[in-house]
Design an enzyme around this catalytic site. Structure first.
Site, PDB file in Angstrom:
ATOM      1  CD  GLU A 132      -2.300  -1.145   2.780  1.00 36.39           C
ATOM      2  OE1 GLU A 132      -2.079  -0.767   3.627  1.00 36.39           O
ATOM      3  OE2 GLU A 132      -3.516  -1.457   2.100  1.00 36.39           O
ATOM      4  CG  HIS A 165       3.992  -9.586  18.842  1.00 33.86           C
ATOM      5  ND1 HIS A 165       3.491  -9.793  19.055  1.00 33.86           N
ATOM      6  CD2 HIS A 165       4.854  -9.267  19.904  1.00 33.86           C
ATOM      7  CE1 HIS A 165       3.147 -10.141  20.410  1.00 33.86           C
ATOM      8  NE2 HIS A 165       4.408 -10.193  21.149  1.00 33.86           N
ATOM      9  CD  GLU A 166       8.148  -6.878  10.887  1.00 34.56           C
ATOM     10  OE1 GLU A 166       8.278  -5.512  11.091  1.00 34.56           O
ATOM     11  OE2 GLU A 166       7.569  -7.382   9.896  1.00 34.56           O
ATOM     12  CG  HIS A 221       3.625  -0.035  10.790  1.00 44.29           C
ATOM     13  ND1 HIS A 221       4.225   0.748  10.969  1.00 44.29           N
ATOM     14  CD2 HIS A 221       2.626   0.010  11.689  1.00 44.29           C
ATOM     15  CE1 HIS A 221       4.003   1.806  11.863  1.00 44.29           C
ATOM     16  NE2 HIS A 221       2.581   1.160  12.455  1.00 44.29           N
ATOM     17  CD  GLU A 241       3.828   1.622   7.451  1.00 38.28           C
ATOM     18  OE1 GLU A 241       4.257   2.228   7.749  1.00 38.28           O
ATOM     19  OE2 GLU A 241       3.664   0.133   7.323  1.00 38.28           O
ATOM     20  CD  GLU A 255       8.007   2.828   7.644  1.00 35.70           C
ATOM     21  OE1 GLU A 255       8.452   1.926   7.868  1.00 35.70           O
ATOM     22  OE2 GLU A 255       7.221   2.721   6.407  1.00 35.70           O
TER      23      GLU A 255
HETATM   24  C1  NOJ Z   1       8.005  -1.545   8.986  1.00 37.75           C
HETATM   25  C2  NOJ Z   1       7.368  -0.512   9.807  1.00 37.75           C
HETATM   26  O1  NOJ Z   1       6.599   0.385   9.554  1.00 37.75           O
HETATM   27  C3  NOJ Z   1       8.729   0.003  11.143  1.00 37.75           C
HETATM   28  O2  NOJ Z   1       7.439   1.130  12.037  1.00 37.75           O
HETATM   29  C4  NOJ Z   1       8.654  -0.693  11.583  1.00 37.75           C
HETATM   30  O3  NOJ Z   1      10.045   0.131  11.919  1.00 37.75           O
HETATM   31  C5  NOJ Z   1       9.623  -1.287  10.768  1.00 37.75           C
HETATM   32  N1  NOJ Z   1       8.777  -2.441   9.843  1.00 37.75           N
HETATM   33  C6  NOJ Z   1      10.334  -2.719  11.668  1.00 37.75           C
HETATM   34  O4  NOJ Z   1       9.766  -3.582  12.268  1.00 37.75           O
HETATM   35 CA    CA Z   2       5.919   0.395   7.056  1.00 41.68          CA
END
Ligand code: NOJ
Ligand code: CA
Length: 679
Positions: free
Chosen positions: A176, A380-381, A459, A478, A484
């Site tokens: 997106e 949580h990535e 995100h 997001e 970013e």
């Molecule tokens: C992308 C996210 O938009 C960002 O905010 C985050 O810091 C990084 N991924 C790592 O998870």
């Molecule tokens: Ca992002």
């Protein structure tokens, strides 16, 4: 009773005011302005059309489906039943941009039945509001249509007038996160929704969807002229959507307004969602947060372990102290858990959601925060490995709940179509971020999190379709280019970006954009291409119940003047109004704090210098207010050192005043209005 009679009269008037041959069914909005008519042509093809105040807005546009290994549903149809109903309620959001929302519409339901072959039938439901239209398909259970495999929807949106569109490409690798195109309708390609249009008559429309549940996201592709066709995000097999009847599709929405600002004030998408199923969610507190975050995007710290590791106990304690001193209720900590070493973009299987890195004492940091009235915001990535995440998320939420964490930011970093999901056959398969499987995944996450009293902020998410009404722990997301991109984007977000977002992405719902950066030089060649005053205005212009102050703490410590606005601005509102605005150019929004009598104003512009007029008639009459104004200085500009040229001043104003807002190129203005005690 009287209201009913008036309604009936208004409807009758509207029905007669649109000249048309012989529609088989029609329905008007409560105010009579918007009228939908249904027709079936000689081949038995059904279409809808929309008029506003007697002028065509949507020309006849087809309805129907392509199925996998089954004849399409589109021809030889007859309208075999129809009914109408009225609805009017006012409901309350537990948190939001507006506390009370009126949900008033007229509904038309009809059945389309095939006259040959398998004699299948589907229902179509239209809800017509004063601010637009929603319609959806319903598949009743019937022997020839039990296991339904949808290849694509044949829904069309044919615009009856020429105009300009604001759109972002769909089904491309950055999901997106694209810049917006502003083109004649005829030059739209394949677009995401919301896609927003300004017709030559001045009417504004936005096409999107509501309540995307167990279905795949809808994109739109221009076929010819001013016509857009639905194109569903592909599934993991040969169908975009696999469902067992009975079921219904999400609502297809057309918001309609004379002004661009009217689209922002419309609550159509929320109204088309089901009411809250979670009950009391007062455990979620809207608020502002800081985080161990921007340094990673600037490249001065790392998520990974080692000498540059950002998420150390020491740094986290410093952030908690700063939050407590400055009234932030959250501290986001990214890179705290095992799994970030190596190429974290591809690390889906490495992430561990309960195990901190050795230099991060999770128990100590969360306890230290709790003692100071601050909560850690969890992270949580997943690198879009939804399958792996689902194996661990419950343990992750349980741990966080025990430690007092109430909000978790999730992440689905991967190229489009690179998400991984558990398929029904037990295999892990690649999926699009907005396909049916990921719609299911996000719902599972939000439902599981709710059981642990945790709110979710994804995100690289699936698009927002207003499900926060049903699941009020789905607080933000997001789903567009956020701050970013100003750290490392090439290009970074151009000055028009936020004025584009307001009229597209933000119509869908809250965005975790993360404004508030004062350090304008970054890894990106243009850096942050706004003035400081615009950074402040974004806290009002962009709605989210959780708002980040994204910058490094030292930039706030060095600039207490402008930082004061970030400290003051609330994130939960009683009321929202748009004073002026135009797609991609500028906008002024005012919001009233839900917990005080204060009002806040945010105005932003694109790369053009502008003078906007802000009548203060929204303020309470007869009350004097102190206006704390944060405006662009005389030399302010979105390029170079001029970005930090800001003037902070106070005035006394009343509802009879009109302020003249002078916005620099790439600039903005933020104002806090506080009632003065009556003498
Ligand atoms: C992308 C996210 O938009 C960002 O905010 C985050 O810091 C990084 N991924 C790592 O998870
Ligand atoms: Ca992002």
């Amino acid at each position: 009773m009287i209201r009913r009679i008036v309604l009936a009269l208004v409807c009758a008037f509207a029905l007669h005011s649109v000249a048309n041959a012989q529609p088989l069914a029609r329905i008007a909005s409560p105010d009579g302005a918007n009228v939908v008519e249904i027709e079936i042509n000689g081949e038995g093809r059904a279409s809808y059309r929309v008029a506003r105040n007697g002028h065509a807005v949507i020309a006849p546009s087809r309805l129907g489906f392509l199925l996998v290994d089954a004849p399409k549903i589109e021809r030889n149809l007859r309208l075999t039943a129809q009914s109408t109903r009225r609805f009017d309620e006012t409901w309350e959001q537990p948190w939001g941009e507006q506390r009370r929302i009126r949900n008033r519409y007229n509904e038309l339901r009809f059945t389309l039945t095939e006259q040959t072959g398998q004699l299948r039938s589907i229902d179509v439901v239209f809800r017509v509001y004063d601010d637009g239209i929603g319609f959806r398909y319903e598949f009743p259970d019937q022997p020839p249509l039990r296991d339904v495999r949808i290849l694509n929807e044949l829904t069309e949106f044919n615009f009856a007038q020429a105009g300009e569109a604001l759109w972002t490409p769909a089904l491309r690798s950055n999901r997106e996160e694209y810049l917006y195109y502003r083109t004649p309708i005829e030059e739209i390609g394949v677009t995401q929704t919301p896609v927003t249009l300004r017709l030559d008559s001045g009417l504004h429309l936005s096409i999107h969807e509501a309540a995307l549940v167990d279905y795949s996201g809808m994109n739109l592709m221009r076929i010819e002229g001013r016509g857009l066709n639905a194109i569903l995000t592909p599934g993991i097999g040969d169908a975009a959507v696999v469902r067992r009847a009975p079921f219904h599709t999400p609502w297809r929405t057309i918001q309609i307004s004379e002004s661009a600002g009217g689209l922002v004030e419309s609550r159509l998408i929320l109204n088309l969602n089901e009411p809250n199923v979670l009950g009391d969610v007062s455990w979620f507190e809207p608020g502002k947060y800081i985080g161990i975050w921007w340094q990673m995007h600037l490249g001065t710290a790392s998520w990974a372990s080692g000498a540059r590791h950002g998420a150390t106990t020491e740094t986290a304690l410093r952030y908690v102290d700063f939050a407590a001193r400055n009234g932030f209720n959250g501290v986001l900590i990214e890179g705290w858990n095992i799994g970030w070493d190596g190429d974290w973009f591809g690390n889906g299987e490495e992430f561990n959601f309960t195990q901190p890195y050795p230099d991060f004492d999770l128990e100590r940091v969360t306890a230290y925060a709790r003692e100071r009235g601050v909560r850690v915001i969890g992270h949580h990535e997943t690198s879009a490995n939804a399958a792996h995440y689902e194996n661990q998320m419950e343990a992750g939420f349980a741990l966080y709940q025990r430690l007092g964490v109430r909000v978790v930011k999730t992440g689905y970093v991967s190229d489009a179509a690179g998400a991984r999901v558990n398929a029904e056959d037990g295999h892990v398969r690649f999926a699009w971020h907005e396909g049916q499987e990921m719609a299911r995944h996000h719902q599972r996450v939000v439902e599981t999190a709710a059981r642990y009293q945790i709110a979710i902020n994804p995100h690289e998410p699936i698009k927002d379709t207003g499900l926060r009404r049903t699941y009020p722990n789905w607080v933000s997301r997001e789903g567009a280019r956020g701050m970013e991109y100003n750290a490392w984007g090439n290009p970074s977000n151009p000055p028009e970006h936020e004025a584009n977002l307001v009229f597209t992405r933000l119509l869908a719902g809250p965005m975790d954009f993360t404004p508030g950066v004062f350090g304008m030089e970054t890894q990106s060649p243009e850096g942050v291409a706004t003035t400081w005053a615009k950074q402040l205005a974004l806290y009002v212009v962009i709605y989210s119940p959780i708002q980040m102050a994204a910058d490094l703490l030292e930039n706030y410590e060095a600039n207490p003047g402008p930082f004061q606005f970030i400290r003051d601005v609330p994130t939960d509102w009683e009321e929202t109004r748009v004073l002026n605005g135009e797609l991609g150019d500028y906008v002024t929004i005012v919001r009233r704090d839900r917990n005080s009598r204060d009002w806040y104003l945010g105005a932003i512009t694109d790369e053009q210098r502008r003078t906007l007029s802000a009548p203060l008639s929204f303020l309470q009459r007869g009350v004097r207010y102190r206006a704390q104004i944060y405006r662009d200085g005389p030399n302010a500009d979105y390029r170079g050192a001029a970005r930090s040229d800001i003037v902070i001043e106070e005035r006394t104003v009343t509802s009879a005043d009109t302020l003249t807002l002078e916005l620099a190129p790439g600039g903005g203005q933020a104002i806090r209005f506080t009632p003065l005690r009556r003498r």
